[in-house]
Design a protein around this motif. Structure first.
Motif, PDB file in Angstrom:
ATOM      1  N   ALA A  45       0.858  -1.308  -0.027  1.00 51.59           N
ATOM      2  CA  ALA A  45      -0.082  -0.009   0.052  1.00 51.59           C
ATOM      3  C   ALA A  45       1.003   1.281   0.010  1.00 51.59           C
ATOM      4  CB  ALA A  45      -0.909  -0.007   1.239  1.00 51.59           C
ATOM      5  N   VAL A  46       0.496   2.150  -0.908  1.00 53.42           N
ATOM      6  CA  VAL A  46       1.223   3.580  -0.686  1.00 53.42           C
ATOM      7  C   VAL A  46       0.294   4.525  -0.558  1.00 53.42           C
ATOM      8  CG1 VAL A  46       2.756   2.664  -2.647  1.00 53.42           C
ATOM      9  CG2 VAL A  46       0.746   3.981  -3.265  1.00 53.42           C
ATOM     10  N   ALA A  47       0.792   5.809  -0.067  1.00 55.22           N
ATOM     11  CA  ALA A  47       0.030   6.869   0.377  1.00 55.22           C
ATOM     12  C   ALA A  47      -0.827   7.501  -0.868  1.00 55.22           C
ATOM     13  CB  ALA A  47       1.019   8.170   0.631  1.00 55.22           C
ATOM     14  N   ASP A  48      -2.012   7.984  -0.427  1.00 56.30           N
ATOM     15  CA  ASP A  48      -2.992   8.598  -1.435  1.00 56.30           C
ATOM     16  C   ASP A  48      -2.429   9.437  -2.358  1.00 56.30           C
ATOM     17  OD1 ASP A  48      -4.832   6.931  -0.131  1.00 56.30           O
ATOM     18  OD2 ASP A  48      -5.668   8.673   1.073  1.00 56.30           O
ATOM     19  N   ASP A  49      -1.662  10.154  -1.998  1.00 52.71           N
ATOM     20  CA  ASP A  49      -0.740  11.252  -2.781  1.00 52.71           C
ATOM     21  C   ASP A  49       0.554  10.972  -3.312  1.00 52.71           C
ATOM     22  OD1 ASP A  49       0.759  11.227  -0.666  1.00 52.71           O
ATOM     23  OD2 ASP A  49       1.148  13.346  -0.260  1.00 52.71           O
ATOM     24  N   ALA A  50       0.742   9.312  -3.418  1.00 52.23           N
ATOM     25  CA  ALA A  50       1.613   8.702  -3.928  1.00 52.23           C
ATOM     26  C   ALA A  50       2.047   9.100  -5.621  1.00 52.23           C
ATOM     27  CB  ALA A  50       1.847   7.345  -3.925  1.00 52.23           C
ATOM     28  N   THR A  51       3.321   9.155  -6.091  1.00 50.60           N
ATOM     29  CA  THR A  51       3.358   9.340  -7.415  1.00 50.60           C
ATOM     30  C   THR A  51       3.108   8.277  -8.297  1.00 50.60           C
ATOM     31  OG1 THR A  51       5.691   8.614  -7.168  1.00 50.60           O
ATOM     32  CG2 THR A  51       5.282  11.104  -6.717  1.00 50.60           C
ATOM     33  N   PRO A  52       2.898   8.335  -9.618  1.00 54.80           N
ATOM     34  CA  PRO A  52       2.755   7.307 -10.615  1.00 54.80           C
ATOM     35  C   PRO A  52       4.164   5.986 -10.497  1.00 54.80           C
ATOM     36  CG  PRO A  52       2.312   8.989 -11.840  1.00 54.80           C
ATOM     37  CD  PRO A  52       2.846   9.804 -10.531  1.00 54.80           C
ATOM     38  N   PHE A  53       5.207   6.591 -10.050  1.00 53.93           N
ATOM     39  CA  PHE A  53       6.199   5.646  -9.817  1.00 53.93           C
ATOM     40  C   PHE A  53       6.234   5.090  -8.475  1.00 53.93           C
ATOM     41  CE2 PHE A  53      10.807   4.681  -9.093  1.00 53.93           C
ATOM     42  CZ  PHE A  53      10.868   3.488  -9.828  1.00 53.93           C
ATOM     43  N   GLU A  54       5.784   5.672  -7.583  1.00 55.16           N
ATOM     44  CA  GLU A  54       5.560   5.017  -6.172  1.00 55.16           C
ATOM     45  C   GLU A  54       4.524   4.216  -6.350  1.00 55.16           C
ATOM     46  OE1 GLU A  54       7.201   8.767  -3.388  1.00 55.16           O
ATOM     47  OE2 GLU A  54       5.023   8.589  -3.874  1.00 55.16           O
ATOM     48  N   ARG A  55       3.345   4.338  -7.042  1.00 48.16           N
ATOM     49  CA  ARG A  55       2.539   3.415  -7.231  1.00 48.16           C
ATOM     50  C   ARG A  55       2.757   2.104  -7.843  1.00 48.16           C
ATOM     51  NH1 ARG A  55      -2.273   5.598  -5.527  1.00 48.16           N
ATOM     52  NH2 ARG A  55      -2.265   7.899  -5.489  1.00 48.16           N
ATOM     53  N   ALA A  56       3.813   2.302  -8.912  1.00 51.06           N
ATOM     54  CA  ALA A  56       4.173   1.206  -9.656  1.00 51.06           C
ATOM     55  C   ALA A  56       5.127   0.205  -8.604  1.00 51.06           C
ATOM     56  CB  ALA A  56       5.092   1.864 -10.654  1.00 51.06           C
ATOM     57  N   LEU A  57       5.896   0.832  -8.097  1.00 49.11           N
ATOM     58  CA  LEU A  57       6.752   0.373  -6.901  1.00 49.11           C
ATOM     59  C   LEU A  57       5.779  -0.693  -5.919  1.00 49.11           C
ATOM     60  CD1 LEU A  57       9.430   3.208  -5.901  1.00 49.11           C
ATOM     61  CD2 LEU A  57       9.797   1.006  -7.321  1.00 49.11           C
ATOM     62  N   GLY A  58       4.906   0.067  -5.351  1.00 53.05           N
ATOM     63  CA  GLY A  58       3.902  -0.731  -4.711  1.00 53.05           C
ATOM     64  C   GLY A  58       3.262  -1.956  -5.364  1.00 53.05           C
ATOM     65  N   ALA A  59       2.729  -1.488  -6.569  1.00 51.15           N
ATOM     66  CA  ALA A  59       2.152  -2.647  -7.369  1.00 51.15           C
ATOM     67  C   ALA A  59       3.188  -4.019  -7.765  1.00 51.15           C
ATOM     68  CB  ALA A  59       1.449  -2.214  -8.250  1.00 51.15           C
ATOM     69  N   SER A  60       4.418  -3.428  -7.688  1.00 51.57           N
ATOM     70  CA  SER A  60       5.297  -4.727  -7.725  1.00 51.57           C
ATOM     71  C   SER A  60       5.800  -5.492  -6.619  1.00 51.57           C
ATOM     72  CB  SER A  60       6.686  -3.990  -9.013  1.00 51.57           C
ATOM     73  OG  SER A  60       7.486  -3.322  -7.974  1.00 51.57           O
ATOM     74  N   GLY A  61       5.426  -4.862  -5.741  1.00 52.34           N
ATOM     75  CA  GLY A  61       5.715  -5.423  -4.373  1.00 52.34           C
ATOM     76  C   GLY A  61       6.724  -4.889  -3.731  1.00 52.34           C
ATOM     77  N   ARG A  62       6.929  -3.535  -3.885  1.00 52.02           N
ATOM     78  CA  ARG A  62       8.118  -2.839  -3.238  1.00 52.02           C
ATOM     79  C   ARG A  62       7.491  -1.716  -2.545  1.00 52.02           C
ATOM     80  NH1 ARG A  62       9.995  -4.987  -8.053  1.00 52.02           N
ATOM     81  NH2 ARG A  62      12.165  -5.335  -8.280  1.00 52.02           N
ATOM     82  N   ASP A  63       8.191  -1.367  -1.318  1.00 52.32           N
ATOM     83  CA  ASP A  63       8.121  -0.193  -0.527  1.00 52.32           C
ATOM     84  C   ASP A  63       8.739   0.817  -1.033  1.00 52.32           C
ATOM     85  OD1 ASP A  63       7.646   1.683   1.564  1.00 52.32           O
ATOM     86  OD2 ASP A  63       8.229   0.198   3.120  1.00 52.32           O
TER      87      ASP A  63
END
Length: 193
Positions: free
Chosen positions: A170-188
């Motif tokens: 899970a990433v913050a509501d204001d996460a960037t697209p790249f942070e969302r990509a990292l989260g979706a790939s299983g990365r914090d």
């Protein structure tokens, strides 16, 4: 999918910049990929790169006598080796036709676009992994961030089933697209060594 071909070179350039900053003392550093330190992650990239190149060229995979875990590919010339491999992957997957039709990877048939996704993911996600492990800055162009996020959403369930991605973070509501990509790939996105 073939529109992703134009993203390969800029993603590879950032990836190569991270590689050039890795020193001997960094090789034992932990990475966000729990099973890999920097040396093992470089070994992973060197091992699978020829397979990806073959998939992009739609040719037979390389003949290997060992698995990734037994391979020891991070010798004294590892940087030159991975730079040459990266250049070959850019040459192959920078062409839209590499993304068209069907190919095989590891003997398994798959859409050629999937092999392209894997290359872009390797450059971006593993580039970020190496940057985090070594304290380097990692810059991602907005169009590359958008692309890897879309890819992570598209193939996430399959990649998690194959143990290529970890469980979604899970990433913050204001996460960037790249942070969302990292989260979706299983990365914090906030991971630190």
């Amino acid at each position: 999918m073939s529109e992703h071909a134009a993203l390969i070179a800029p993603a590879a350039a950032e990836f190569a910049g991270i590689l050039r900053g890795i020193g001997e003392s960094d090789l034992s550093a932990r990475t966000p990929c729990a099973e890999y330190d920097v040396r093992a992650l470089l070994n992973h990239l060197l091992y699978w790169g020829p397979w990806l190149e073959a998939a992009g060229r739609k040719t037979a995979p390389p003949e290997v006598s060992t698995g990734e875990a037994e391979a020891d590919l991070v010798g004294g010339e590892w940087l030159a080796d991975i730079e040459k491999q990266t250049a070959r992957l850019v040459d192959v997957f920078g062409a839209p036709d590499a993304w068209q039709g069907q190919t095989t990877f590891g003997g398994n048939p798959m859409p050629a676009s999937m092999a392209g996704y894997m290359v872009l993911d390797e450059f971006v996600f593993h580039g970020w992994d190496l940057a985090r492990a070594t304290g380097a800055e990692f810059a991602v162009l907005p169009e590359v961030a958008d692309a890897v996020y879309a890819i992570a959403l598209e193939i996430g369930d399959q990649a998690r089933a194959m143990k290529v991605y970890g469980e979604e973070v899970a990433v913050a509501d204001d996460a960037t697209p790249f942070e969302r990509a990292l989260g979706a790939s299983g990365r914090d996105p906030g991971w630190t060594p």
